[in-house]
Design a protein around this motif. Structure first.
Motif, PDB file in Angstrom:
ATOM      1  N   UNK A 158       0.833  -1.204   0.000  1.00 41.40           N
ATOM      2  CA  UNK A 158       0.000   0.000   0.000  1.00 41.40           C
ATOM      3  C   UNK A 158       0.869   1.257   0.000  1.00 41.40           C
ATOM      4  N   UNK A 159       1.939   1.254   0.791  1.00 42.42           N
ATOM      5  CA  UNK A 159       2.850   2.397   0.814  1.00 42.42           C
ATOM      6  C   UNK A 159       3.535   2.548  -0.549  1.00 42.42           C
ATOM      7  N   UNK A 160       3.923   1.434  -1.153  1.00 39.71           N
ATOM      8  CA  UNK A 160       4.506   1.491  -2.503  1.00 39.71           C
ATOM      9  C   UNK A 160       3.521   2.085  -3.499  1.00 39.71           C
ATOM     10  N   UNK A 161       2.251   1.741  -3.358  1.00 37.12           N
ATOM     11  CA  UNK A 161       1.219   2.316  -4.224  1.00 37.12           C
ATOM     12  C   UNK A 161       1.106   3.813  -4.032  1.00 37.12           C
ATOM     13  N   UNK A 162       1.136   4.255  -2.790  1.00 33.79           N
ATOM     14  CA  UNK A 162       1.085   5.684  -2.488  1.00 33.79           C
ATOM     15  C   UNK A 162       2.319   6.384  -3.058  1.00 33.79           C
ATOM     16  N   UNK A 163       3.469   5.755  -2.905  1.00 33.91           N
ATOM     17  CA  UNK A 163       4.714   6.315  -3.458  1.00 33.91           C
ATOM     18  C   UNK A 163       4.611   6.454  -4.971  1.00 33.91           C
ATOM     19  N   UNK A 164       4.081   5.441  -5.624  1.00 32.73           N
ATOM     20  CA  UNK A 164       3.930   5.468  -7.079  1.00 32.73           C
ATOM     21  C   UNK A 164       3.013   6.607  -7.503  1.00 32.73           C
ATOM     22  N   UNK A 165       1.901   6.764  -6.798  1.00 32.77           N
ATOM     23  CA  UNK A 165       0.973   7.855  -7.111  1.00 32.77           C
ATOM     24  C   UNK A 165       1.652   9.208  -6.905  1.00 32.77           C
ATOM     25  N   UNK A 166       2.251   9.397  -5.733  1.00 35.64           N
ATOM     26  CA  UNK A 166       2.852  10.690  -5.394  1.00 35.64           C
ATOM     27  C   UNK A 166       3.965  11.055  -6.375  1.00 35.64           C
ATOM     28  N   UNK A 167       4.810  10.097  -6.707  1.00 36.63           N
ATOM     29  CA  UNK A 167       5.940  10.401  -7.591  1.00 36.63           C
ATOM     30  C   UNK A 167       5.493  10.727  -9.015  1.00 36.63           C
ATOM     31  N   UNK A 168       4.315  10.281  -9.393  1.00 36.36           N
ATOM     32  CA  UNK A 168       3.821  10.589 -10.740  1.00 36.36           C
ATOM     33  C   UNK A 168       2.900  11.805 -10.758  1.00 36.36           C
ATOM     34  N   UNK A 169       2.580  12.366  -9.590  1.00 39.60           N
ATOM     35  CA  UNK A 169       1.604  13.454  -9.499  1.00 39.60           C
ATOM     36  C   UNK A 169       2.199  14.811  -9.149  1.00 39.60           C
TER      37      UNK A 169
ATOM     38  N   UNK B  73      -3.037  19.971  -6.815  1.00 36.55           N
ATOM     39  CA  UNK B  73      -1.585  19.983  -6.615  1.00 36.55           C
ATOM     40  C   UNK B  73      -1.220  20.010  -5.133  1.00 36.55           C
ATOM     41  N   UNK B  74      -1.949  20.774  -4.323  1.00 37.50           N
ATOM     42  CA  UNK B  74      -1.688  20.799  -2.881  1.00 37.50           C
ATOM     43  C   UNK B  74      -1.930  19.406  -2.290  1.00 37.50           C
ATOM     44  N   UNK B  75      -3.022  18.780  -2.687  1.00 38.18           N
ATOM     45  CA  UNK B  75      -3.298  17.421  -2.217  1.00 38.18           C
ATOM     46  C   UNK B  75      -2.199  16.453  -2.606  1.00 38.18           C
ATOM     47  N   UNK B  76      -1.704  16.562  -3.842  1.00 38.77           N
ATOM     48  CA  UNK B  76      -0.619  15.697  -4.287  1.00 38.77           C
ATOM     49  C   UNK B  76       0.659  15.951  -3.501  1.00 38.77           C
ATOM     50  N   UNK B  77       0.938  17.217  -3.206  1.00 40.59           N
ATOM     51  CA  UNK B  77       2.104  17.536  -2.380  1.00 40.59           C
ATOM     52  C   UNK B  77       1.977  16.914  -0.991  1.00 40.59           C
ATOM     53  N   UNK B  78       0.806  17.035  -0.388  1.00 40.46           N
ATOM     54  CA  UNK B  78       0.604  16.464   0.945  1.00 40.46           C
ATOM     55  C   UNK B  78       0.819  14.954   0.912  1.00 40.46           C
TER      56      UNK B  78
ATOM     57  N   UNK C 147       0.833  29.172   6.037  1.00 41.02           N
ATOM     58  CA  UNK C 147       1.506  28.215   5.153  1.00 41.02           C
ATOM     59  C   UNK C 147       0.503  27.589   4.192  1.00 41.02           C
ATOM     60  N   UNK C 148      -0.667  27.230   4.686  1.00 39.55           N
ATOM     61  CA  UNK C 148      -1.697  26.644   3.824  1.00 39.55           C
ATOM     62  C   UNK C 148      -2.095  27.624   2.713  1.00 39.55           C
ATOM     63  N   UNK C 149      -2.327  28.882   3.091  1.00 39.35           N
ATOM     64  CA  UNK C 149      -2.738  29.888   2.117  1.00 39.35           C
ATOM     65  C   UNK C 149      -1.648  30.159   1.081  1.00 39.35           C
ATOM     66  N   UNK C 150      -0.383  30.179   1.527  1.00 34.24           N
ATOM     67  CA  UNK C 150       0.725  30.367   0.581  1.00 34.24           C
ATOM     68  C   UNK C 150       0.758  29.223  -0.429  1.00 34.24           C
ATOM     69  N   UNK C 151       0.588  28.000   0.050  1.00 37.78           N
ATOM     70  CA  UNK C 151       0.577  26.846  -0.853  1.00 37.78           C
ATOM     71  C   UNK C 151      -0.615  26.938  -1.811  1.00 37.78           C
ATOM     72  N   UNK C 152      -1.772  27.325  -1.284  1.00 40.99           N
ATOM     73  CA  UNK C 152      -2.980  27.415  -2.109  1.00 40.99           C
ATOM     74  C   UNK C 152      -2.873  28.515  -3.166  1.00 40.99           C
ATOM     75  N   UNK C 153      -2.069  29.547  -2.900  1.00 40.13           N
ATOM     76  CA  UNK C 153      -1.844  30.596  -3.893  1.00 40.13           C
ATOM     77  C   UNK C 153      -0.943  30.119  -5.027  1.00 40.13           C
TER      78      UNK C 153
END
Length: 131
Positions: free
Chosen positions: A15-26, A117-122, A105-111
């Motif tokens: 499951x962690x590998x799956x998350x890693x795969x998603x994050x690295x491609x997003x 993209x913010x969700x993918x970063x998280x 910090x949240x608002x800076x990221x959202x700007x």
């Protein structure tokens, strides 16, 4: 000797590998490596710091920029978007249950990034912290 989760907890590890795969491609590759490097520095993980430094160099990120990840906030080597992502990395990695990620910090990221993209970063930040 520490536990080898890939052998003792195969489904969880997968499951962690799956998350890693998603994050690295997003997340854009260079930003992904900067975020991974910053979280690795904060976590004090020499293995991950080494790995993500080398991966970043292979992408062509200059060594001076990689050295500056430790003190990125006032470095001219980073864009506003990169600084926003690195600040988000700091706060998600050092998550304090009484405060969470600050509104600033949240608002800076959202700007700088779309909601997706913010969700993918998280997810990318969370993944390096799991490893």
């Amino acid at each position: 000797m520490r536990m080898n989760l890939s052998k003792t907890h195969k489904k969880g590890y997968a499951a962690v590998l799956g998350l890693e795969s998603y994050a690295s491609s997003s997340v854009p590759k260079e930003l992904y490596e900067l975020v991974k490097l910053r979280a690795s520095i904060l976590n004090g993980c020499s293995f991950c710091t080494d790995m993500h430094s080398h991966d970043a160099m292979a992408l062509g990120i200059p060594a001076a920029k990689l050295f500056a990840v430790a003190a990125y906030n006032d470095s001219p080597l980073f864009s506003d978007a990169e600084r926003a992502a690195l600040r988000l990395t700091d706060e998600v990695t050092r998550l304090d249950s009484s405060r969470g990620v600050s509104d600033e910090v949240w608002n800076d990221a959202a700007e700088e990034f779309s909601e997706e993209e913010v969700g993918n970063l998280i997810l990318a930040i969370a993944t390096i912290n799991v490893w």
